[in-house]
Each structure stands twice: as C-alpha cells, then as structure tokens.
Design a protein around this motif. Sequence first.
Motif, PDB file in Angstrom:
ATOM      1  N   LEU A  33      -4.340  -3.259   0.190  1.00  0.00           N
ATOM      2  CA  LEU A  33      -4.456  -1.818   0.368  1.00  0.00           C
ATOM      3  C   LEU A  33      -3.374  -1.080  -0.409  1.00  0.00           C
ATOM      4  CD1 LEU A  33      -5.872   0.570   1.744  1.00  0.00           C
ATOM      5  CD2 LEU A  33      -4.288   0.260   3.664  1.00  0.00           C
ATOM      6  N   GLU A  34      -2.136  -1.572  -0.343  1.00  0.00           N
ATOM      7  CA  GLU A  34      -1.036  -0.940  -1.077  1.00  0.00           C
ATOM      8  C   GLU A  34      -1.264  -1.013  -2.587  1.00  0.00           C
ATOM      9  OE1 GLU A  34       2.468  -2.941   0.318  1.00  0.00           O
ATOM     10  OE2 GLU A  34       2.364  -2.000   2.294  1.00  0.00           O
ATOM     11  N   ALA A  35      -1.747  -2.144  -3.064  1.00  0.00           N
ATOM     12  CA  ALA A  35      -2.017  -2.294  -4.500  1.00  0.00           C
ATOM     13  C   ALA A  35      -3.133  -1.352  -4.943  1.00  0.00           C
ATOM     14  CB  ALA A  35      -2.374  -3.746  -4.821  1.00  0.00           C
ATOM     15  N   LYS A  36      -4.192  -1.265  -4.151  1.00  0.00           N
ATOM     16  CA  LYS A  36      -5.291  -0.359  -4.492  1.00  0.00           C
ATOM     17  C   LYS A  36      -4.822   1.092  -4.503  1.00  0.00           C
ATOM     18  CE  LYS A  36      -9.351  -2.940  -2.969  1.00  0.00           C
ATOM     19  NZ  LYS A  36     -10.484  -2.973  -2.023  1.00  0.00           N
ATOM     20  N   THR A  37      -4.048   1.459  -3.507  1.00  0.00           N
ATOM     21  CA  THR A  37      -3.529   2.824  -3.443  1.00  0.00           C
ATOM     22  C   THR A  37      -2.670   3.130  -4.657  1.00  0.00           C
ATOM     23  OG1 THR A  37      -3.558   2.741  -1.030  1.00  0.00           O
ATOM     24  CG2 THR A  37      -2.184   4.433  -2.052  1.00  0.00           C
ATOM     25  N   ARG A  38      -1.810   2.192  -5.033  1.00  0.00           N
ATOM     26  CA  ARG A  38      -0.932   2.383  -6.192  1.00  0.00           C
ATOM     27  C   ARG A  38      -1.746   2.536  -7.476  1.00  0.00           C
ATOM     28  NH1 ARG A  38       2.020  -1.589  -5.210  1.00  0.00           N
ATOM     29  NH2 ARG A  38       0.998  -3.131  -6.517  1.00  0.00           N
ATOM     30  N   VAL A  39      -2.778   1.701  -7.632  1.00  0.00           N
ATOM     31  CA  VAL A  39      -3.619   1.777  -8.834  1.00  0.00           C
ATOM     32  C   VAL A  39      -4.358   3.107  -8.880  1.00  0.00           C
ATOM     33  CG1 VAL A  39      -5.693   0.803  -9.904  1.00  0.00           C
ATOM     34  CG2 VAL A  39      -3.847  -0.692  -9.177  1.00  0.00           C
ATOM     35  N   TRP A  40      -4.913   3.552  -7.748  1.00  0.00           N
ATOM     36  CA  TRP A  40      -5.630   4.824  -7.741  1.00  0.00           C
ATOM     37  C   TRP A  40      -4.694   5.988  -8.033  1.00  0.00           C
ATOM     38  CZ3 TRP A  40     -10.376   5.735  -8.667  1.00  0.00           C
ATOM     39  CH2 TRP A  40     -11.360   4.839  -8.303  1.00  0.00           C
ATOM     40  N   GLU A  41      -3.477   5.936  -7.516  1.00  0.00           N
ATOM     41  CA  GLU A  41      -2.514   6.993  -7.809  1.00  0.00           C
ATOM     42  C   GLU A  41      -2.180   7.014  -9.299  1.00  0.00           C
ATOM     43  OE1 GLU A  41       0.713   6.164  -5.156  1.00  0.00           O
ATOM     44  OE2 GLU A  41      -0.260   7.169  -3.462  1.00  0.00           O
ATOM     45  N   GLU A  42      -1.972   5.836  -9.891  1.00  0.00           N
ATOM     46  CA  GLU A  42      -1.699   5.764 -11.327  1.00  0.00           C
ATOM     47  C   GLU A  42      -2.880   6.274 -12.130  1.00  0.00           C
ATOM     48  OE1 GLU A  42      -0.689   1.686 -11.990  1.00  0.00           O
ATOM     49  OE2 GLU A  42       1.232   1.854 -10.945  1.00  0.00           O
ATOM     50  N   PHE A  43      -4.093   5.927 -11.690  1.00  0.00           N
ATOM     51  CA  PHE A  43      -5.299   6.403 -12.365  1.00  0.00           C
ATOM     52  C   PHE A  43      -5.377   7.929 -12.297  1.00  0.00           C
ATOM     53  CE2 PHE A  43      -9.808   7.640 -12.037  1.00  0.00           C
ATOM     54  CZ  PHE A  43     -10.232   7.246 -13.292  1.00  0.00           C
ATOM     55  N   GLY A  44      -5.124   8.480 -11.133  1.00  0.00           N
ATOM     56  CA  GLY A  44      -5.160   9.938 -10.976  1.00  0.00           C
ATOM     57  C   GLY A  44      -4.138  10.628 -11.854  1.00  0.00           C
ATOM     58  N   GLU A  45      -2.937  10.065 -11.918  1.00  0.00           N
ATOM     59  CA  GLU A  45      -1.905  10.640 -12.778  1.00  0.00           C
ATOM     60  C   GLU A  45      -2.315  10.565 -14.252  1.00  0.00           C
ATOM     61  OE1 GLU A  45       1.599   8.460 -11.712  1.00  0.00           O
ATOM     62  OE2 GLU A  45       1.720   9.406  -9.738  1.00  0.00           O
TER      63      GLU A  45
END
Length: 171
Positions: A38-50
């Motif tokens: 979950l933490e990895a997915k959240t981090r990837v989605w945040e990076e994608f959004g940025e």
Amino acid sequence: MPSGRLKKESYRTMLACGTPDAVDRYRQAKQAAARAVLEAKTRVWEEFGEAMEEDYCAGGELLTSTEDIVGRWKKYFEDLLNPTDLPSSEEAGAGDSEVDSSITQAEVTEVVHRKLLGGKAPGVDEIRPEYLKSLDVVGLSWLTRLCNIAWRLGTVPHASGVANWGGGPSF
C-alpha cells in the motif's frame, strides 16, 4: 528481510508447524506485506501525479471538472478530424500515381472485421481489438477518416502518445 520474503517464510513455517504462534507470525507478516505494498502504491501514485502536473501544467492549467475535460477532448478531436494544415496534393503525392490517394471505408471494415485478431492485448494506444470490432458504421467512418488523415500527413502517433501528434490536448 523484505516483507514479501518474510511472509513466504512465515507461511511455510505455519504449514510445517501449524502452531498458533506460527499462525500469528504469518498473520503479522501478511499485514506487514500488505502495508508495504500500500505504501509503495501510494508513493508511486503521488510521483505520477507530480509528474503529470509538471508535464501538463507547465503551459496551461490543470483541468479538473468533467465539463472542462470533455470540452478539451471535443476541441482536440474536432481539430484532429478537420485539419486545416494538410499538405498540398503536390507535396503529398508527387510521383505516387500507383498508390491510391485515400483509404476506403470498405478497406477499413475488411481489416477490422476479417483480419484483426481478437483476444490480443492492447498496444500502446490501449485500444483492444474487440473495441474496434464492435464499431458500427459511424465508428468505422470515423476510423476511416483518422486513417486517411494519417495517410495524407504521412505520420502516426508515436508510442509516447497522441499529444505529440497534431498538438493533442494537454491536461
């Protein structure tokens, strides 16, 4: 030790021993692995959004309402399907008398319905063969227009997306 490997080892131990302590260790390892995913997915989605904001907001505004997004796509496809900057007939086909100047709807229909294999993974455009096979006469007409535009312009979208082909929308 990575949480995935710990989860596997705990599972094997639980199967081998079957003790309540082994079951509890496996349950804890399973929860830790789920948290890590979950933490990895959240981090990837945040990076994608940025990255999306950086790539697509540099020259314009980020569209958030459905009405604005649909309006942007409508304008993009109107411009794409009704081009004003087509090359002249001399530039487009100088010396190509043996090549027909346009693709017919019958040709597109034949390729889509008879030669396009279903059950295949989509390409970089994310369009599945089944989507094309389900087009009605109007959809095939639009597809034929797109093929003819690409034929006349002598270019197709790159793998990086249609935004690089004819000035696509930027969000």
